[in-house]
Design a protein around this motif. Structure first.
Motif, PDB file in Angstrom:
ATOM      1  N   ALA A  75      -6.188  -2.738   1.915  1.00 58.64           N
ATOM      2  CA  ALA A  75      -4.966  -3.191   2.602  1.00 58.64           C
ATOM      3  C   ALA A  75      -3.739  -2.860   1.744  1.00 58.64           C
ATOM      4  O   ALA A  75      -2.710  -2.395   2.258  1.00 58.64           O
ATOM      5  CB  ALA A  75      -5.044  -4.690   2.882  1.00 58.64           C
ATOM      6  N   LEU A  76      -3.854  -3.071   0.426  1.00 60.24           N
ATOM      7  CA  LEU A  76      -2.722  -2.741  -0.461  1.00 60.24           C
ATOM      8  C   LEU A  76      -2.481  -1.231  -0.478  1.00 60.24           C
ATOM      9  O   LEU A  76      -1.335  -0.767  -0.477  1.00 60.24           O
ATOM     10  CB  LEU A  76      -3.016  -3.237  -1.880  1.00 60.24           C
ATOM     11  N   ALA A  77      -3.579  -0.481  -0.486  1.00 61.22           N
ATOM     12  CA  ALA A  77      -3.435   0.987  -0.485  1.00 61.22           C
ATOM     13  C   ALA A  77      -2.779   1.460   0.813  1.00 61.22           C
ATOM     14  O   ALA A  77      -1.934   2.358   0.797  1.00 61.22           O
ATOM     15  CB  ALA A  77      -4.804   1.640  -0.665  1.00 61.22           C
ATOM     16  N   ARG A  78      -3.129   0.820   1.929  1.00 62.70           N
ATOM     17  CA  ARG A  78      -2.520   1.207   3.225  1.00 62.70           C
ATOM     18  C   ARG A  78      -1.026   0.948   3.206  1.00 62.70           C
ATOM     19  O   ARG A  78      -0.237   1.759   3.683  1.00 62.70           O
ATOM     20  CB  ARG A  78      -3.180   0.442   4.375  1.00 62.70           C
ATOM     21  N   LEU A  79      -0.654  -0.211   2.660  1.00 64.01           N
ATOM     22  CA  LEU A  79       0.785  -0.541   2.571  1.00 64.01           C
ATOM     23  C   LEU A  79       1.519   0.521   1.769  1.00 64.01           C
ATOM     24  O   LEU A  79       2.625   0.934   2.095  1.00 64.01           O
ATOM     25  CB  LEU A  79       0.966  -1.880   1.848  1.00 64.01           C
ATOM     26  N   ARG A  80       0.891   0.951   0.707  1.00 64.49           N
ATOM     27  CA  ARG A  80       1.539   1.890  -0.202  1.00 64.49           C
ATOM     28  C   ARG A  80       1.593   3.305   0.363  1.00 64.49           C
ATOM     29  O   ARG A  80       2.591   4.007   0.220  1.00 64.49           O
ATOM     30  CB  ARG A  80       0.721   1.891  -1.494  1.00 64.49           C
ATOM     31  N   LEU A  81       0.497   3.700   1.033  1.00 62.36           N
ATOM     32  CA  LEU A  81       0.348   5.120   1.392  1.00 62.36           C
ATOM     33  C   LEU A  81       0.724   5.418   2.844  1.00 62.36           C
ATOM     34  O   LEU A  81       0.944   6.580   3.195  1.00 62.36           O
ATOM     35  CB  LEU A  81      -1.096   5.567   1.139  1.00 62.36           C
ATOM     36  N   GLY A  82       0.753   4.382   3.680  1.00 66.15           N
ATOM     37  CA  GLY A  82       1.066   4.608   5.097  1.00 66.15           C
ATOM     38  C   GLY A  82      -0.041   5.371   5.792  1.00 66.15           C
ATOM     39  O   GLY A  82      -1.159   5.507   5.279  1.00 66.15           O
ATOM     40  N   THR A  83       0.308   5.931   6.952  1.00 66.56           N
ATOM     41  CA  THR A  83      -0.741   6.543   7.783  1.00 66.56           C
ATOM     42  C   THR A  83      -1.071   7.973   7.362  1.00 66.56           C
ATOM     43  O   THR A  83      -1.994   8.574   7.883  1.00 66.56           O
ATOM     44  CB  THR A  83      -0.288   6.561   9.261  1.00 66.56           C
ATOM     45  N   GLN A  84      -0.295   8.511   6.414  1.00 67.95           N
ATOM     46  CA  GLN A  84      -0.573   9.900   6.009  1.00 67.95           C
ATOM     47  C   GLN A  84      -1.906  10.032   5.258  1.00 67.95           C
ATOM     48  O   GLN A  84      -2.439  11.136   5.137  1.00 67.95           O
ATOM     49  CB  GLN A  84       0.554  10.427   5.112  1.00 67.95           C
ATOM     50  N   VAL A  85      -2.416   8.893   4.766  1.00 67.31           N
ATOM     51  CA  VAL A  85      -3.689   8.936   4.027  1.00 67.31           C
ATOM     52  C   VAL A  85      -4.723   8.087   4.773  1.00 67.31           C
ATOM     53  O   VAL A  85      -4.657   6.854   4.747  1.00 67.31           O
ATOM     54  CB  VAL A  85      -3.510   8.396   2.588  1.00 67.31           C
ATOM     55  N   PRO A  86      -5.678   8.725   5.464  1.00 67.80           N
ATOM     56  CA  PRO A  86      -6.707   7.942   6.149  1.00 67.80           C
ATOM     57  C   PRO A  86      -7.590   7.217   5.134  1.00 67.80           C
ATOM     58  O   PRO A  86      -8.130   7.837   4.218  1.00 67.80           O
ATOM     59  CB  PRO A  86      -7.523   8.997   6.917  1.00 67.80           C
ATOM     60  N   LEU A  87      -7.679   5.908   5.320  1.00 70.55           N
ATOM     61  CA  LEU A  87      -8.459   5.084   4.383  1.00 70.55           C
ATOM     62  C   LEU A  87      -9.518   4.321   5.168  1.00 70.55           C
ATOM     63  O   LEU A  87      -9.210   3.742   6.213  1.00 70.55           O
ATOM     64  CB  LEU A  87      -7.542   4.086   3.676  1.00 70.55           C
ATOM     65  N   VAL A  88     -10.730   4.294   4.658  1.00 72.19           N
ATOM     66  CA  VAL A  88     -11.798   3.551   5.335  1.00 72.19           C
ATOM     67  C   VAL A  88     -12.569   2.725   4.314  1.00 72.19           C
ATOM     68  O   VAL A  88     -12.555   3.026   3.113  1.00 72.19           O
ATOM     69  CB  VAL A  88     -12.798   4.480   6.072  1.00 72.19           C
TER      70      VAL A  88
END
Ligand SMILES: C[S@@+](CC[C@H](N)C(=O)[O-])C[C@H]1O[C@@H](n2cnc3c(N)ncnc32)[C@H](O)[C@@H]1O
Length: 231
Positions: A75-88
């Motif tokens: 969740a923290l990584a998503r906040l930081r990276l936005g949608t340009q980096v797919p995270l699962v």
């Protein structure tokens, strides 16, 4: 007792990781140097944590994806990276949710020592790497963790625990010690040829900013870094 509870300490871990000398002035610069020029490469950050490496890779022009076991770090990584980096969310000890030959480079920082048996992650890394693709990773140096663990048999693969304090709370961490020969054997068996094994020094600016850490990092092994290529 829960061990390796990154969810419980996600914010504190991530914040500390961002600026402490071990991660910010030693591990990250060293693994990014080993990764080299990543412009336009498809890169997977395996065990991305709060996304510090992924952010640096994006900055260097890579097309980055990432996964981690901890929902809160993701969740923290998503906040930081936005949608340009797919995270699962994915587990290194199981099949990874990526197609064959999807990546040019897999980067995995300080994750493999959470895994007893390296055969599954290395097999998966090889599968999702393009032919000739590279795996760059860092782990606890086996000479460091054997001393820390007060282990009896260096040549054995064994688990040991350490206690971390984050946010005033104690967290029990469980790591796997692998002797160097077992690491090399696992890479060879999985079909990787080793390009470099490095024992880097911290950035020079650590000398004045963090003199105690600088002395430790320049006189004793801490982490070990590998670059390996699929055969
Ligand atoms: C020491 S942290 C490193 C995080 C990040 N790579 C960095 O260096 O800043 C270890 C990371 O490995 C993740 N991890 C541990 N075991 C894992 C597993 N079996 N599968 C996926 N991720 C795992 C943790 O959730 C945590 O984010």
């Amino acid at each position: 007792m829960t061990v390796n509870d990154y969810d419980a300490m996600a914010a504190a871990y991530s914040e500390d990781n961002e600026r402490n000398p071990w991660n910010a002035l030693y591990e990250r610069p060293a693994i990014l140097a080993l990764a080299g020029d990543v412009r336009s490469l498809h890169v997977l950050d395996a065990g991305c944590g709060g996304g510090a490496h992924a952010a640096a890779l994006v900055e260097r022009g890579a097309l980055v994806s990432g996964f981690d076991f901890s929902e809160r770090l993701l969740a923290l990584a998503r906040l930081r990276l936005g949608t340009q980096v797919p995270l699962v969310r994915a587990d290194l000890r199981a099949s990874l949710p990526y197609a064959d030959a999807r990546f040019d480079l897999v980067l995995s920082a300080l994750v493999m020592h959470y895994v007893e048996d390296w055969s599954t992650p290395l097999r998966e890394f090889r599968r999702i790497l393009k032919p000739g693709g590279r795996l760059v990773f860092s782990v606890h140096h086996p000479f460091m963790d054997h001393v820390l663990a007060k282990g009896e048999d260096y040549f054995a693969t064994y688990a040991f625990e350490d206690s971390w304090e984050r946010d005033g709370r104690k967290v029990t961490m469980r790591f796997w010690h692998h002797p160097l020969s077992a690491m090399l054997g696992a890479l060879h068996t999985a079909g990787f040829s080793i390009e470099h094994i490095t024992e880097p020094m911290p950035l020079e600016c650590a000398r004045s900013k963090f003199p105690d850490a600088y002395r430790i990092l320049t006189t004793a092994p801490r982490f070990l870094f590998f670059s390996a290529r699929t055969q």
